[in-house]
Write a protein that holds these residues in place. Structure first.
Motif, PDB file in Angstrom:
ATOM      1  N   GLY A  11      11.766   2.907  -4.465  1.00 25.89           N
ATOM      2  CA  GLY A  11      12.639   2.698  -3.320  1.00 25.89           C
ATOM      3  C   GLY A  11      12.015   3.102  -1.995  1.00 25.89           C
ATOM      4  N   THR A  12      12.856   3.140  -0.968  1.00 23.80           N
ATOM      5  CA  THR A  12      12.411   3.369   0.405  1.00 23.80           C
ATOM      6  C   THR A  12      11.814   4.757   0.595  1.00 23.80           C
ATOM      7  OG1 THR A  12      14.157   1.883   1.161  1.00 23.80           O
ATOM      8  CG2 THR A  12      13.146   3.280   2.824  1.00 23.80           C
ATOM      9  N   GLY A  13      12.405   5.772  -0.046  1.00 23.28           N
ATOM     10  CA  GLY A  13      11.924   7.137   0.112  1.00 23.28           C
ATOM     11  C   GLY A  13      10.472   7.290  -0.285  1.00 23.28           C
ATOM     12  N   MET A  14      10.117   6.754  -1.432  1.00 22.48           N
ATOM     13  CA  MET A  14       8.746   6.858  -1.917  1.00 22.48           C
ATOM     14  C   MET A  14       7.788   6.099  -0.994  1.00 22.48           C
ATOM     15  SD  MET A  14       7.305   5.898  -5.660  1.00 22.48           S
ATOM     16  CE  MET A  14       5.690   6.409  -6.220  1.00 22.48           C
ATOM     17  N   SER A  15       8.197   4.934  -0.540  1.00 21.04           N
ATOM     18  CA  SER A  15       7.361   4.140   0.362  1.00 21.04           C
ATOM     19  C   SER A  15       7.066   4.911   1.636  1.00 21.04           C
ATOM     20  CB  SER A  15       8.054   2.823   0.709  1.00 21.04           C
ATOM     21  OG  SER A  15       8.306   2.071  -0.455  1.00 21.04           O
ATOM     22  N   HIS A  16       8.083   5.600   2.157  1.00 20.18           N
ATOM     23  CA  HIS A  16       7.939   6.373   3.383  1.00 20.18           C
ATOM     24  C   HIS A  16       6.963   7.530   3.161  1.00 20.18           C
ATOM     25  CE1 HIS A  16       9.628   6.370   7.389  1.00 20.18           C
ATOM     26  NE2 HIS A  16       9.603   7.683   7.392  1.00 20.18           N
ATOM     27  N   LEU A  17       7.071   8.182   2.026  1.00 19.09           N
ATOM     28  CA  LEU A  17       6.156   9.282   1.686  1.00 19.09           C
ATOM     29  C   LEU A  17       4.716   8.789   1.639  1.00 19.09           C
ATOM     30  CD1 LEU A  17       5.095  11.931   0.372  1.00 19.09           C
ATOM     31  CD2 LEU A  17       6.019  11.089  -1.801  1.00 19.09           C
ATOM     32  N   LEU A  18       4.485   7.683   0.954  1.00 19.55           N
ATOM     33  CA  LEU A  18       3.123   7.173   0.760  1.00 19.55           C
ATOM     34  C   LEU A  18       2.500   6.671   2.053  1.00 19.55           C
ATOM     35  CD1 LEU A  18       3.669   5.323  -2.634  1.00 19.55           C
ATOM     36  CD2 LEU A  18       2.564   7.523  -2.281  1.00 19.55           C
ATOM     37  N   SER A  19       3.324   6.215   2.988  1.00 20.78           N
ATOM     38  CA  SER A  19       2.795   5.724   4.263  1.00 20.78           C
ATOM     39  C   SER A  19       2.070   6.824   5.017  1.00 20.78           C
ATOM     40  CB  SER A  19       3.924   5.148   5.124  1.00 20.78           C
ATOM     41  OG  SER A  19       4.800   6.182   5.552  1.00 20.78           O
ATOM     42  N   GLY A  20       2.496   8.087   4.822  1.00 23.71           N
ATOM     43  CA  GLY A  20       1.824   9.219   5.457  1.00 23.71           C
ATOM     44  C   GLY A  20       0.749   9.835   4.596  1.00 23.71           C
ATOM     45  N   LEU A  21       1.016   9.951   3.301  1.00 27.63           N
ATOM     46  CA  LEU A  21       0.084  10.611   2.382  1.00 27.63           C
ATOM     47  C   LEU A  21      -1.226   9.840   2.247  1.00 27.63           C
ATOM     48  CD1 LEU A  21      -0.261  13.014   0.448  1.00 27.63           C
ATOM     49  CD2 LEU A  21       0.782  11.604  -1.350  1.00 27.63           C
ATOM     50  N   LYS A  22      -1.179   8.520   2.424  1.00 29.03           N
ATOM     51  CA  LYS A  22      -2.380   7.690   2.228  1.00 29.03           C
ATOM     52  C   LYS A  22      -3.484   8.007   3.238  1.00 29.03           C
ATOM     53  CE  LYS A  22      -1.605   3.536   5.067  1.00 29.03           C
ATOM     54  NZ  LYS A  22      -0.340   3.817   5.764  1.00 29.03           N
ATOM     55  N   ASP A  23      -3.133   8.652   4.346  1.00 28.84           N
ATOM     56  CA  ASP A  23      -4.113   8.958   5.391  1.00 28.84           C
ATOM     57  C   ASP A  23      -4.915  10.227   5.107  1.00 28.84           C
ATOM     58  OD1 ASP A  23      -3.414   6.737   6.971  1.00 28.84           O
ATOM     59  OD2 ASP A  23      -1.692   7.803   7.789  1.00 28.84           O
ATOM     60  N   PHE A  24      -4.614  10.904   3.995  1.00 29.88           N
ATOM     61  CA  PHE A  24      -5.314  12.135   3.643  1.00 29.88           C
ATOM     62  C   PHE A  24      -6.345  11.854   2.547  1.00 29.88           C
ATOM     63  CE2 PHE A  24      -1.536  13.442   5.780  1.00 29.88           C
ATOM     64  CZ  PHE A  24      -1.924  14.559   6.507  1.00 29.88           C
ATOM     65  N   PRO A  25      -7.397  12.687   2.468  1.00 30.00           N
ATOM     66  CA  PRO A  25      -8.459  12.442   1.472  1.00 30.00           C
ATOM     67  C   PRO A  25      -8.055  12.840   0.061  1.00 30.00           C
ATOM     68  CG  PRO A  25      -8.956  14.416   2.744  1.00 30.00           C
ATOM     69  CD  PRO A  25      -7.713  13.821   3.359  1.00 30.00           C
ATOM     70  N   VAL A  26      -7.140  12.083  -0.501  1.00 31.39           N
ATOM     71  CA  VAL A  26      -6.679  12.277  -1.879  1.00 31.39           C
ATOM     72  C   VAL A  26      -6.660  10.927  -2.587  1.00 31.39           C
ATOM     73  CG1 VAL A  26      -5.266  14.316  -1.373  1.00 31.39           C
ATOM     74  CG2 VAL A  26      -4.247  12.035  -1.204  1.00 31.39           C
ATOM     75  N   GLN A  27      -6.632  10.949  -3.916  1.00 24.76           N
ATOM     76  CA  GLN A  27      -6.486   9.717  -4.689  1.00 24.76           C
ATOM     77  C   GLN A  27      -5.067   9.674  -5.244  1.00 24.76           C
ATOM     78  OE1 GLN A  27      -8.614   7.030  -5.073  1.00 24.76           O
ATOM     79  NE2 GLN A  27      -6.759   6.164  -5.986  1.00 24.76           N
ATOM     80  N   ILE A  28      -4.306   8.676  -4.824  1.00 28.56           N
ATOM     81  CA  ILE A  28      -2.893   8.576  -5.204  1.00 28.56           C
ATOM     82  C   ILE A  28      -2.713   7.601  -6.362  1.00 28.56           C
ATOM     83  CG2 ILE A  28      -0.576   7.954  -4.415  1.00 28.56           C
ATOM     84  CD1 ILE A  28      -1.612   8.463  -1.520  1.00 28.56           C
ATOM     85  N   SER A  29      -1.907   8.004  -7.330  1.00 29.09           N
ATOM     86  CA  SER A  29      -1.389   7.076  -8.345  1.00 29.09           C
ATOM     87  C   SER A  29       0.127   7.044  -8.170  1.00 29.09           C
ATOM     88  CB  SER A  29      -1.749   7.540  -9.760  1.00 29.09           C
ATOM     89  OG  SER A  29      -3.128   7.428  -9.991  1.00 29.09           O
ATOM     90  N   ALA A  30       0.641   5.941  -7.651  1.00 27.88           N
ATOM     91  CA  ALA A  30       2.077   5.786  -7.422  1.00 27.88           C
ATOM     92  C   ALA A  30       2.692   5.089  -8.626  1.00 27.88           C
ATOM     93  CB  ALA A  30       2.321   4.973  -6.159  1.00 27.88           C
TER      94      ALA A  30
END
Length: 314
Positions: A11-30
């Motif tokens: 949903g929208t909450g997760m999308s909003h979180l990832l929009s900011g987290l993606k700019d940090f040097p981490v590897q995300i698995s959503a």
């Protein structure tokens, strides 16, 4: 080597979180829920008997580094008198890819390349799943959209079918340095992950801390009068041997006009009850996290990402 973060939600909450987290040097698995049966997604599910694609589309759009005018095409909804009415282009593209490739993950990978997404987006399952809820007043509700609209309190959330969790989802949890339970609908975005036995087993075997991002506002009917500790207690009931280690909650005071606006929708701000959180042995990470967007309050994705990155790098 970049730290690996697994985010469970939808949903929208997760999308909003990832929009900011993606700019940090981490590897995300959503890892995304696939039982949504509302609006465009629901129509496509019924017509093509596929898992839900709407939340996946939102996540891919928000993880993309492409310019906003390019990404907005994915979110464009047709307004017409034909069967296209209400369908976002991204949903139609994902459904077309799924019809072609007969594999949701391969379809996501293909669209990820088009959108230049550098992180991993995984559907929880490839199954056609129906979310179910038993309410405290003895009713049974079928369908995610119907659960959200019921304004009921729930005794139990479960699937009508037995979900087959993808092996790469379990592998991502196994390799994670941090497991994040995203903000969003407690019963239809987060708990749908935790009612899968394989997911709970994988979390129990993991040594990664479990971090929950608490909602800003309560949802009418479902979480009326809930404080942060109430959210933690509910999620811990669905978790296995391992429980939540830390919670992020916003301390931003909300203006009187916004309070009145949300009161008309029967929503109130989630209270941070520090003493009860401490009793649960959960670390509280609190900060000024609210931003105003299109007349509604939302988490500031960049501040949220910064807080998560600071936590994982400690």
């Amino acid at each position: 080597m970049k730290k690996k973060i697994v985010v469970l939600g939808g949903g929208t909450g997760m999308s909003h979180l990832l929009s900011g987290l993606k700019d940090f040097p981490v590897q995300i698995s959503a890892i995304i829920t696939v039982a949504d049966n509302g609006k465009s997604t629901g129509k496509l599910r019924e017509e093509f008997l596929t898992p839900a694609v709407g939340d996946i589309r939102k996540v891919l759009t928000n993880l993309s580094p492409l310019p906003d005018d390019v990404k907005s095409v994915m979110e464009y909804r047709f307004t017409t008198y034909s069967d296209l009415n209400g369908h976002p282009i991204g949903n139609l593209i994902l459904t077309a890819l799924l019809n072609q490739k007969h594999d949701l993950k391969k379809s996501i990978d293909c669209l990820s390349k088009l959108l230049d997404v550098k992180h991993q987006v995984l559907p929880l399952s490839e199954d056609y799943l129906t979310l179910m809820a038993d309410t405290i007043d003895g009713k049974t509700i079928s369908g995610q959209a119907q659960i959200m609209k019921s304004y009921k309190k729930f005794k139990k959330i479960y699937y009508k079918e037995t979900p087959h969790v993808r092996s790469d989802v379990l592998q991502a949890i196994h390799e994670a340095d941090l497991i994040v339970l995203s903000m969003g609908s407690l019963y239809t975005s987060i708990i749908p992950h935790l009612i899968c036995k394989e997911v709970i087993k994988a979390i129990d075997k993991s040594s990664a801390p479990i971090l929950y991002i608490c909602n800003l506002m309560n949802q009418p009917g479902e979480t009326d009068d809930n404080r942060v500790s109430d959210y933690l207690n509910t999620l811990n009931r669905y978790l296995g041997k391992r429980k939540i280690n830390a919670v992020i909650a916003s301390t931003t005071p909300i203006s009187e006009s916004m309070v009145e606006k949300y009161e008309k929708e029967f929503k109130e701000q989630v209270e941070i009850d520090r003493e009860n959180i401490e009793k649960l042995n959960v670390e509280l990470l609190s900060s000024d996290l609210v931003t105003l967007e299109d007349g509604t309050i939302k988490h500031n994705g960049l501040k949220l990402g910064s807080l998560i990155f600071s936590y994982i790098m400690r």
